[in-house]
Design a protein around this motif. Structure first.
Motif, short mmCIF file in Angstrom:
data_model
loop_
_atom_site.label_atom_id
_atom_site.label_comp_id
_atom_site.label_asym_id
_atom_site.label_seq_id
_atom_site.Cartn_x
_atom_site.Cartn_y
_atom_site.Cartn_z
N THR A 133 4.64 4.56 8.04
CA THR A 133 5.23 4.03 6.74
C THR A 133 3.88 4.15 5.77
N MET A 134 4.30 4.19 4.42
CA MET A 134 3.28 4.01 3.34
C MET A 134 1.84 5.00 3.72
N TYR A 135 2.11 6.04 4.01
CA TYR A 135 1.03 6.70 4.63
C TYR A 135 0.50 7.61 3.30
N PRO A 193 5.58 11.28 8.71
CA PRO A 193 5.38 9.97 8.06
C PRO A 193 5.91 9.78 6.76
N ILE A 194 6.08 8.55 6.50
CA ILE A 194 6.60 8.10 5.15
C ILE A 194 5.44 8.08 4.05
N PRO A 195 5.49 8.90 3.13
CA PRO A 195 4.24 8.87 2.22
C PRO A 195 4.36 7.45 1.33
N ARG A 196 3.36 6.94 1.07
CA ARG A 196 3.27 5.89 -0.14
C ARG A 196 3.83 6.17 -1.35
N SER A 197 4.66 5.44 -1.88
CA SER A 197 5.19 6.07 -3.12
C SER A 197 5.84 5.04 -3.91
N VAL A 198 5.47 5.16 -5.18
CA VAL A 198 6.02 4.28 -6.06
C VAL A 198 7.59 4.34 -6.08
N ARG A 199 8.03 5.51 -6.29
CA ARG A 199 9.58 5.62 -5.97
C ARG A 199 10.27 4.91 -5.17
N ILE A 200 9.50 4.88 -3.87
CA ILE A 200 10.10 4.03 -2.84
C ILE A 200 10.22 2.64 -3.18
N SER A 201 9.33 2.16 -3.74
CA SER A 201 8.98 0.57 -3.93
C SER A 201 9.81 0.25 -5.29
N GLU A 202 10.19 1.16 -6.01
CA GLU A 202 11.09 0.98 -7.38
C GLU A 202 12.60 1.04 -6.85
N GLN A 211 6.94 -7.57 14.53
CA GLN A 211 6.64 -8.88 13.83
C GLN A 211 5.75 -9.12 12.82
N LYS A 212 5.22 -7.89 12.47
CA LYS A 212 4.51 -8.00 11.28
C LYS A 212 5.37 -7.90 10.11
N GLY A 213 5.00 -8.59 8.96
CA GLY A 213 5.74 -8.48 7.57
C GLY A 213 5.10 -7.49 6.63
N GLY A 214 5.92 -6.86 5.57
CA GLY A 214 5.25 -6.07 4.55
C GLY A 214 4.82 -4.76 5.19
N ILE A 215 5.43 -4.16 6.28
CA ILE A 215 5.00 -2.99 6.63
C ILE A 215 6.10 -1.69 6.60
N GLY A 216 7.17 -2.08 5.88
CA GLY A 216 8.27 -1.29 5.67
C GLY A 216 9.52 -1.21 6.63
N LYS A 217 9.73 -2.22 7.32
CA LYS A 217 11.14 -2.29 8.20
C LYS A 217 12.04 -2.29 7.34
N THR A 218 12.23 -3.10 6.09
CA THR A 218 13.62 -3.33 5.31
C THR A 218 13.71 -1.91 4.73
N THR A 219 12.59 -1.41 4.21
CA THR A 219 12.52 -0.02 3.25
C THR A 219 13.15 0.88 4.15
N SER A 220 12.59 1.16 5.42
CA SER A 220 13.00 2.06 6.29
C SER A 220 14.49 1.78 6.89
N1 LIG Z 1 6.64 4.17 1.39
C1 LIG Z 1 6.21 3.18 0.54
N2 LIG Z 1 5.69 3.28 -0.65
C2 LIG Z 1 5.30 2.35 -1.37
N3 LIG Z 1 5.71 0.99 -1.25
C3 LIG Z 1 6.64 0.92 -0.22
C4 LIG Z 1 6.64 2.03 1.01
N4 LIG Z 1 7.71 1.13 1.86
C5 LIG Z 1 7.64 -0.07 1.72
N5 LIG Z 1 7.14 -0.26 0.45
C6 LIG Z 1 6.82 -1.77 -0.16
O1 LIG Z 1 6.14 -2.33 0.50
C7 LIG Z 1 6.72 -3.68 0.57
C8 LIG Z 1 7.10 -4.27 1.90
O2 LIG Z 1 8.35 -3.45 2.34
P1 LIG Z 1 9.41 -3.89 3.31
O3 LIG Z 1 10.28 -2.85 3.83
O4 LIG Z 1 10.00 -5.09 2.50
O5 LIG Z 1 8.41 -4.50 4.61
P2 LIG Z 1 9.40 -5.52 5.92
O6 LIG Z 1 10.81 -5.44 5.78
O7 LIG Z 1 8.38 -4.95 6.91
O8 LIG Z 1 8.64 -6.76 5.30
C9 LIG Z 1 7.77 -3.84 -0.35
O9 LIG Z 1 7.52 -4.04 -1.76
C10 LIG Z 1 8.15 -2.41 -0.28
O10 LIG Z 1 8.77 -1.75 -1.63
#
Ligand SMILES: Nc1ncnc2c1ncn2[C@@H]1O[C@H](COP(=O)(O)OP(=O)(O)O)[C@@H](O)[C@H]1O
Ligand SMILES: [Mg+2]
Length: 253
Positions: free
Chosen positions: A184-186, A212-221, A10-19
Protein backbone atom coordinates in the motif's frame (compact mmCIF):
# COMPACT_ATOMS: atom_id res chain seq x y z
CA UNK A 1 -20.57 -20.69 -0.88
CA UNK A 2 -19.09 -17.32 0.05
CA UNK A 3 -15.39 -16.94 0.75
CA UNK A 4 -14.20 -14.95 3.73
CA UNK A 5 -11.17 -12.65 3.51
CA UNK A 6 -9.69 -10.75 6.47
CA UNK A 7 -7.42 -7.71 6.16
CA UNK A 8 -4.99 -7.94 9.04
CA UNK A 9 -1.73 -6.46 10.28
CA UNK A 10 -0.93 -5.53 13.87
CA UNK A 11 0.49 -2.23 12.69
CA UNK A 12 -1.91 0.69 12.45
CA UNK A 13 -2.07 3.28 9.71
CA UNK A 14 -0.79 1.04 6.94
CA UNK A 15 -3.91 0.81 4.80
CA UNK A 16 -5.93 -2.13 6.18
CA UNK A 17 -9.21 -0.28 6.31
CA UNK A 18 -8.67 1.59 3.06
CA UNK A 19 -7.88 -1.70 1.33
CA UNK A 20 -10.79 -3.60 2.90
CA UNK A 21 -13.21 -0.89 1.72
CA UNK A 22 -11.83 -0.58 -1.78
CA UNK A 23 -11.19 -4.25 -2.47
CA UNK A 24 -14.73 -5.04 -1.28
CA UNK A 25 -16.14 -2.31 -3.52
CA UNK A 26 -14.13 -3.52 -6.52
CA UNK A 27 -15.23 -7.12 -5.96
CA UNK A 28 -18.81 -5.84 -5.96
CA UNK A 29 -18.07 -3.92 -9.17
CA UNK A 30 -17.31 -7.30 -10.75
CA UNK A 31 -20.92 -8.24 -10.11
CA UNK A 32 -20.40 -10.12 -6.85
CA UNK A 33 -22.40 -9.84 -3.65
CA UNK A 34 -20.20 -8.66 -0.82
CA UNK A 35 -20.64 -8.35 2.93
CA UNK A 36 -18.15 -6.15 4.76
CA UNK A 37 -17.66 -6.74 8.48
CA UNK A 38 -16.08 -3.93 10.45
CA UNK A 39 -14.18 -5.48 13.36
CA UNK A 40 -12.33 -2.36 14.48
CA UNK A 41 -13.82 -0.22 17.29
CA UNK A 42 -12.58 2.84 15.38
CA UNK A 43 -15.32 2.12 12.85
CA UNK A 44 -13.41 3.70 9.97
CA UNK A 45 -14.58 1.04 7.57
CA UNK A 46 -18.17 1.87 8.54
CA UNK A 47 -17.81 5.58 7.87
CA UNK A 48 -15.83 4.87 4.70
CA UNK A 49 -19.07 3.52 3.24
CA UNK A 50 -20.91 6.66 4.25
CA UNK A 51 -22.59 5.07 7.28
CA UNK A 52 -23.01 7.26 10.35
CA UNK A 53 -21.25 5.54 13.26
CA UNK A 54 -23.28 7.40 15.85
CA UNK A 55 -26.71 6.20 14.83
CA UNK A 56 -26.30 2.45 14.53
CA UNK A 57 -29.00 0.08 15.69
CA UNK A 58 -26.71 -2.93 15.86
CA UNK A 59 -22.99 -3.38 15.36
CA UNK A 60 -20.46 -6.19 15.15
CA UNK A 61 -20.30 -5.90 18.93
CA UNK A 62 -23.90 -7.10 19.24
CA UNK A 63 -23.07 -9.89 16.83
CA UNK A 64 -20.02 -11.05 18.79
CA UNK A 65 -21.77 -11.09 22.15
CA UNK A 66 -24.73 -12.95 20.67
CA UNK A 67 -27.30 -10.19 21.02
CA UNK A 68 -28.22 -10.22 17.35
CA UNK A 69 -27.67 -12.38 14.26
CA UNK A 70 -25.73 -11.31 11.16
CA UNK A 71 -28.93 -10.91 9.19
CA UNK A 72 -30.22 -8.22 11.55
CA UNK A 73 -26.81 -6.61 12.09
CA UNK A 74 -26.18 -5.89 8.42
CA UNK A 75 -27.02 -2.69 6.61
CA UNK A 76 -27.59 -2.65 2.89
CA UNK A 77 -25.56 0.26 1.53
CA UNK A 78 -26.36 2.59 -1.37
CA UNK A 79 -23.57 0.84 -3.31
CA UNK A 80 -24.72 -2.00 -5.50
CA UNK A 81 -23.97 -5.44 -4.06
CA UNK A 82 -22.49 -4.19 -0.78
CA UNK A 83 -23.84 -4.79 2.72
CA UNK A 84 -22.00 -3.79 5.89
CA UNK A 85 -22.01 -5.01 9.46
CA UNK A 86 -20.84 -1.77 11.05
CA UNK A 87 -18.78 -1.04 14.15
CA UNK A 88 -18.24 1.81 16.53
CA UNK A 89 -16.52 2.37 19.84
CA UNK A 90 -18.92 -0.03 21.60
CA UNK A 91 -16.83 -2.85 20.11
CA UNK A 92 -13.94 -1.86 22.38
CA UNK A 93 -15.76 -3.61 25.24
CA UNK A 94 -15.93 -6.91 23.40
CA UNK A 95 -12.30 -7.68 24.18
CA UNK A 96 -13.21 -8.02 27.88
CA UNK A 97 -16.70 -9.43 27.57
CA UNK A 98 -15.66 -12.22 25.22
CA UNK A 99 -13.29 -13.61 27.83
CA UNK A 100 -16.32 -14.79 29.78
CA UNK A 101 -18.13 -16.36 26.85
CA UNK A 102 -17.95 -19.87 25.39
CA UNK A 103 -16.33 -20.36 22.05
CA UNK A 104 -14.84 -16.92 22.28
CA UNK A 105 -12.53 -17.37 19.31
CA UNK A 106 -15.29 -18.66 17.03
CA UNK A 107 -18.17 -16.32 17.69
CA UNK A 108 -17.76 -14.43 14.45
CA UNK A 109 -17.29 -17.63 12.45
CA UNK A 110 -20.42 -19.19 13.90
CA UNK A 111 -22.50 -16.15 13.02
CA UNK A 112 -21.03 -15.59 9.54
CA UNK A 113 -21.47 -19.27 8.65
CA UNK A 114 -25.22 -18.69 8.83
CA UNK A 115 -25.18 -16.02 6.10
CA UNK A 116 -22.20 -17.18 4.06
CA UNK A 117 -24.38 -18.62 1.32
CA UNK A 118 -25.99 -15.29 0.58
CA UNK A 119 -22.71 -13.66 -0.46
CA UNK A 120 -19.88 -14.35 -2.87
CA UNK A 121 -17.35 -12.72 -0.57
CA UNK A 122 -17.23 -11.53 3.01
CA UNK A 123 -14.49 -8.99 3.75
CA UNK A 124 -13.41 -8.36 7.34
CA UNK A 125 -11.50 -5.27 8.49
CA UNK A 126 -9.35 -6.03 11.56
CA UNK A 127 -8.13 -3.70 14.31
CA UNK A 128 -4.40 -2.93 14.59
CA UNK A 129 -3.71 -5.61 17.20
CA UNK A 130 -3.61 -9.37 17.45
CA UNK A 131 -6.20 -9.66 20.21
CA UNK A 132 -9.46 -11.57 20.36
CA UNK A 133 -11.13 -9.49 17.62
CA UNK A 134 -8.43 -10.35 15.11
CA UNK A 135 -8.46 -13.98 16.27
CA UNK A 136 -12.21 -14.05 15.60
CA UNK A 137 -11.64 -12.59 12.14
CA UNK A 138 -8.85 -15.03 11.27
CA UNK A 139 -10.80 -17.91 12.79
CA UNK A 140 -13.65 -17.18 10.39
CA UNK A 141 -11.58 -16.59 7.25
CA UNK A 142 -10.53 -18.65 4.27
CA UNK A 143 -7.79 -16.18 3.44
CA UNK A 144 -5.95 -13.29 5.03
CA UNK A 145 -4.62 -10.31 3.13
CA UNK A 146 -1.68 -8.53 4.74
CA UNK A 147 -1.54 -4.90 3.71
CA UNK A 148 1.85 -3.31 4.26
CA UNK A 149 3.89 -0.28 3.39
CA UNK A 150 7.31 -0.55 1.82
CA UNK A 151 9.23 0.70 4.83
CA UNK A 152 12.19 -0.78 6.59
CA UNK A 153 10.36 -1.55 9.85
CA UNK A 154 7.58 -3.25 7.93
CA UNK A 155 9.98 -6.06 7.13
CA UNK A 156 10.57 -6.70 10.83
CA UNK A 157 6.85 -6.64 11.61
CA UNK A 158 6.08 -9.01 8.77
CA UNK A 159 8.02 -12.01 10.04
CA UNK A 160 6.29 -11.56 13.42
CA UNK A 161 2.91 -11.43 11.72
CA UNK A 162 3.65 -14.49 9.60
CA UNK A 163 4.48 -16.40 12.76
CA UNK A 164 1.23 -15.30 14.39
CA UNK A 165 -0.74 -16.35 11.35
CA UNK A 166 0.95 -19.75 11.35
CA UNK A 167 0.08 -20.12 15.03
CA UNK A 168 -3.52 -19.03 14.44
CA UNK A 169 -3.79 -21.60 11.69
CA UNK A 170 -2.55 -24.30 14.05
CA UNK A 171 -4.72 -23.32 16.97
CA UNK A 172 -7.92 -21.98 15.48
CA UNK A 173 -8.36 -22.49 11.78
CA UNK A 174 -6.54 -25.10 9.72
CA UNK A 175 -8.18 -23.73 6.54
CA UNK A 176 -6.62 -20.29 6.81
CA UNK A 177 -4.39 -19.35 3.87
CA UNK A 178 -2.36 -16.24 3.21
CA UNK A 179 -4.25 -14.80 0.29
CA UNK A 180 -1.60 -12.21 -0.39
CA UNK A 181 0.65 -9.43 0.79
CA UNK A 182 -0.70 -6.14 -0.51
CA UNK A 183 1.74 -3.26 -0.92
CA UNK A 184 0.00 0.00 0.00
CA UNK A 185 0.91 3.68 -0.37
CA UNK A 186 3.63 2.74 -2.84
CA UNK A 187 5.87 5.36 -4.34
CA UNK A 188 8.00 3.79 -7.07
CA UNK A 189 10.24 6.89 -7.22
CA UNK A 190 11.51 6.35 -3.69
CA UNK A 191 14.66 4.26 -3.57
CA UNK A 192 13.76 2.83 -0.19
CA UNK A 193 10.38 1.61 -1.44
CA UNK A 194 11.81 -0.17 -4.45
CA UNK A 195 14.55 -1.71 -2.30
CA UNK A 196 12.13 -2.95 0.34
CA UNK A 197 9.87 -4.38 -2.36
CA UNK A 198 12.85 -6.18 -3.89
CA UNK A 199 13.76 -7.59 -0.49
CA UNK A 200 10.17 -8.70 0.12
CA UNK A 201 10.06 -10.48 -3.21
CA UNK A 202 13.13 -12.47 -2.23
CA UNK A 203 11.29 -14.07 0.67
CA UNK A 204 7.64 -13.90 -0.26
CA UNK A 205 7.60 -13.86 -4.06
CA UNK A 206 4.51 -16.04 -4.41
CA UNK A 207 2.59 -14.12 -1.74
CA UNK A 208 2.97 -10.57 -3.00
CA UNK A 209 -0.01 -9.37 -5.02
CA UNK A 210 1.18 -8.10 -8.36
CA UNK A 211 -0.35 -4.62 -8.25
CA UNK A 212 1.00 -2.26 -5.57
CA UNK A 213 -1.47 0.43 -4.52
CA UNK A 214 0.01 3.84 -5.29
CA UNK A 215 0.14 6.59 -2.70
CA UNK A 216 -2.62 8.90 -3.82
CA UNK A 217 -4.45 11.91 -2.47
CA UNK A 218 -7.65 10.64 -4.09
CA UNK A 219 -7.52 7.47 -1.99
CA UNK A 220 -7.17 9.44 1.23
CA UNK A 221 -9.94 11.87 0.24
CA UNK A 222 -12.54 9.26 -0.69
CA UNK A 223 -13.60 8.26 2.87
CA UNK A 224 -14.38 11.87 3.80
CA UNK A 225 -17.06 11.68 1.10
CA UNK A 226 -18.20 8.27 2.33
CA UNK A 227 -17.25 6.74 -1.01
CA UNK A 228 -15.08 3.82 -2.10
CA UNK A 229 -12.42 4.83 -4.65
CA UNK A 230 -14.28 3.29 -7.59
CA UNK A 231 -17.18 5.66 -6.90
CA UNK A 232 -15.06 8.67 -5.98
CA UNK A 233 -12.53 8.55 -8.81
CA UNK A 234 -13.63 5.76 -11.06
CA UNK A 235 -11.11 6.23 -13.85
CA UNK A 236 -8.09 7.12 -11.72
CA UNK A 237 -5.09 4.86 -11.39
CA UNK A 238 -5.86 4.07 -7.74
CA UNK A 239 -9.26 2.63 -8.63
CA UNK A 240 -7.63 0.60 -11.38
CA UNK A 241 -5.02 -0.73 -8.96
CA UNK A 242 -7.66 -1.79 -6.43
CA UNK A 243 -9.70 -3.42 -9.20
CA UNK A 244 -6.64 -5.41 -10.29
CA UNK A 245 -6.05 -6.50 -6.69
CA UNK A 246 -9.70 -7.50 -6.30
CA UNK A 247 -9.52 -9.62 -9.44
CA UNK A 248 -6.27 -11.28 -8.42
CA UNK A 249 -7.67 -12.08 -4.98
CA UNK A 250 -10.75 -13.66 -6.53
CA UNK A 251 -8.52 -16.05 -8.46
CA UNK A 252 -6.62 -16.91 -5.28
CA UNK A 253 -9.60 -17.38 -2.94
N1 LIG B 1 -2.79 4.49 -1.12
C1 LIG B 1 -2.93 5.49 -0.25
N2 LIG B 1 -2.55 6.74 -0.58
C2 LIG B 1 -2.66 7.76 0.30
N3 LIG B 1 -3.16 7.64 1.53
C3 LIG B 1 -3.58 6.43 1.93
C4 LIG B 1 -3.49 5.29 1.07
N4 LIG B 1 -3.96 4.20 1.75
C5 LIG B 1 -4.33 4.65 2.96
N5 LIG B 1 -4.11 5.99 3.09
C6 LIG B 1 -4.35 6.84 4.26
O1 LIG B 1 -3.51 6.39 5.32
C7 LIG B 1 -4.19 6.47 6.56
C8 LIG B 1 -4.21 5.09 7.23
O2 LIG B 1 -4.94 4.18 6.41
P1 LIG B 1 -5.93 3.12 7.03
O3 LIG B 1 -6.53 2.37 5.90
O4 LIG B 1 -6.88 3.76 7.99
O5 LIG B 1 -4.92 2.18 7.82
P2 LIG B 1 -5.20 1.07 8.96
O6 LIG B 1 -6.58 0.57 8.78
O7 LIG B 1 -4.15 0.05 8.69
O8 LIG B 1 -5.00 1.76 10.26
C9 LIG B 1 -5.57 6.99 6.26
O9 LIG B 1 -5.59 8.36 6.50
C10 LIG B 1 -5.76 6.70 4.78
O10 LIG B 1 -6.63 7.62 4.15
MG1 LIG C 1 -8.12 0.48 10.20
Amino acid sequence: MGKIIAFANQKGGIGKTTSAINVAACIAECGKKVLVVDCDPQGNCTSGFGINKKSLRFTSYDLLVGRVGAQDAMIRTEFEGISVIPANISLAGAEFELVELDNRAYRLKNELDKVKDEFDYIVIDCPPSLGILTINALGASDGVVIPMQCEYFALEGLSQLMMTIRKTKELYNANLEIAGILITMYNGRLNLSTQVLKELKKYYADKILSEPIPRSVRISEAPSHGLPINYYDKNGKSAKAYLAVAKELMTRI
